[in-house]
Design an enzyme around this catalytic site. Sequence first.
Site, PDB file in Angstrom:
ATOM      1  N   GLU A   1       4.076  -5.307   8.903  1.00 16.56           N
ATOM      2  CA  GLU A   1       2.709  -5.208   8.363  1.00 16.56           C
ATOM      3  C   GLU A   1       2.203  -6.547   7.839  1.00 16.56           C
ATOM      4  OE1 GLU A   1       2.794  -0.520   6.892  1.00 16.56           O
ATOM      5  OE2 GLU A   1       3.175  -2.091   5.435  1.00 16.56           O
ATOM      6  N   HIS A  31      -1.545   4.847   9.661  1.00 18.03           N
ATOM      7  CA  HIS A  31      -0.173   5.328   9.883  1.00 18.03           C
ATOM      8  C   HIS A  31      -0.153   6.726  10.477  1.00 18.03           C
ATOM      9  CE1 HIS A  31      -0.072   2.397   6.561  1.00 18.03           C
ATOM     10  NE2 HIS A  31       1.212   2.207   6.759  1.00 18.03           N
ATOM     11  N   HIS A  65      10.182  -4.347   4.255  1.00 21.25           N
ATOM     12  CA  HIS A  65      10.669  -2.977   4.135  1.00 21.25           C
ATOM     13  C   HIS A  65      11.000  -2.398   5.501  1.00 21.25           C
ATOM     14  CE1 HIS A  65       6.291  -2.232   4.619  1.00 21.25           C
ATOM     15  NE2 HIS A  65       6.425  -0.919   4.653  1.00 21.25           N
ATOM     16  N   HIS A 109       0.827  -1.226   0.000  1.00 18.84           N
ATOM     17  CA  HIS A 109       0.000   0.000   0.000  1.00 18.84           C
ATOM     18  C   HIS A 109       0.861   1.275   0.000  1.00 18.84           C
ATOM     19  CE1 HIS A 109       0.132  -0.582   4.639  1.00 18.84           C
ATOM     20  NE2 HIS A 109       1.134   0.178   4.263  1.00 18.84           N
TER      21      HIS A 109
HETATM   22  C1  DHB Z   1       6.369   3.170   2.273  1.00 19.28           C
HETATM   23  C2  DHB Z   1       5.816   1.914   2.560  1.00 19.28           C
HETATM   24  C3  DHB Z   1       4.750   1.808   3.468  1.00 19.28           C
HETATM   25  O1  DHB Z   1       4.169   0.629   3.822  1.00 19.28           O
HETATM   26  C4  DHB Z   1       4.234   2.953   4.073  1.00 19.28           C
HETATM   27  O2  DHB Z   1       3.175   2.816   4.896  1.00 19.28           O
HETATM   28  C5  DHB Z   1       4.796   4.197   3.806  1.00 19.28           C
HETATM   29  C6  DHB Z   1       5.862   4.303   2.908  1.00 19.28           C
HETATM   30  C7  DHB Z   1       7.479   3.315   1.279  1.00 19.28           C
HETATM   31  O3  DHB Z   1       8.102   2.331   0.866  1.00 19.28           O
HETATM   32  O4  DHB Z   1       7.736   4.456   0.850  1.00 19.28           O
HETATM   33 FE    FE Z   2       2.672   0.934   5.491  1.00 23.61          FE
END
Ligand code: DHB
Ligand code: FE
Length: 282
Positions: free
Chosen positions: A242, A61, A195, A12
């Site tokens: 997540e 978030h 990530h 997302h």
């Molecule tokens: C990014 C990924 C995410 O899951 C998020 O909530 C905000 C930013 C990213 O990779 O930029």
């Molecule tokens: Fe996220």
Amino acid sequence: MARIIGGLTTSHIPSIGNATPREDQLRDDPYWSPFFSGYDKAREWLDHAKPDVAVVIYNDHGLNFFLDAMPTFAIGAAAEYRNADEGWGIPTIPPFRGDQELSWHLINSLVADEFDITMCQEMLVDHGFTVPMSLFWKNNSYGNVRTIPVCINTVQHPNPTPARCYKLGQAIGRAIESWDEDVRVVILGTGGMSHQLDGERAGFINKKFDLMCMDKIVNEPEVLAKLSTHELVRQAGAQGSEFILWLAMRGALSGKVTKVHSNYHIAISNTATGLMVLENAA
Ligand code: DHB
Ligand code: FE
């Protein structure tokens, strides 16, 4: 009776929310093409599956909830949900229809099932919810689908464990299948895959772990539900945690689950993206 026809997962990332309005132009762009092309099969599946309701399991978030008061599990019971810019410059998109009756049924069933839910009669939805809806329903064509936001904390520790989220999903599955109305329900699990956006490991991605998760979630989700929160953060990165949202989605699929489609791509922004379409046969 209500029927859960399948589960969908997708990352997302906010930059996708800025790109979706230009998707057709970006189809030949080497950066976006391997990402967007994955969604054709998912949209085809949705065209045939025709869900009436989407239960969207996501994380907020910092738009509707902030660090001062962070519910572990929150469910929307509003007639409508709107988005707003939580700081990523994502456009405001048309509001999402709610389903108040099914929301309250879900909340009642979950509390009876010993999940203590924060119930939200007003709720803004952020990129964790809106980006997946825009991806699966191209050009924001989600107007005929009623939505139920299920928000799980992944922002402020302690996060609920993978096992707890899987069990929440199972309870959501039981609740929906006891709903006495002929509606077709799809469950979305958004976020992931590996990530980490900040700290010493910023930019961390773990392809081997992601592909293991995409494999096991189809028919051996219990293996993934055994991961500890710390092991998940170690393997997937701080924000890769997540993945608990995917596990909650998978818990709700209690029938025979088959994989219809998947796509994995590194990277959009700082994140490994994963898309799955899982069918749930009665
Ligand atoms: C990014 C990924 C995410 O899951 C998020 O909530 C905000 C930013 C990213 O990779 O930029
Ligand atoms: Fe996220």
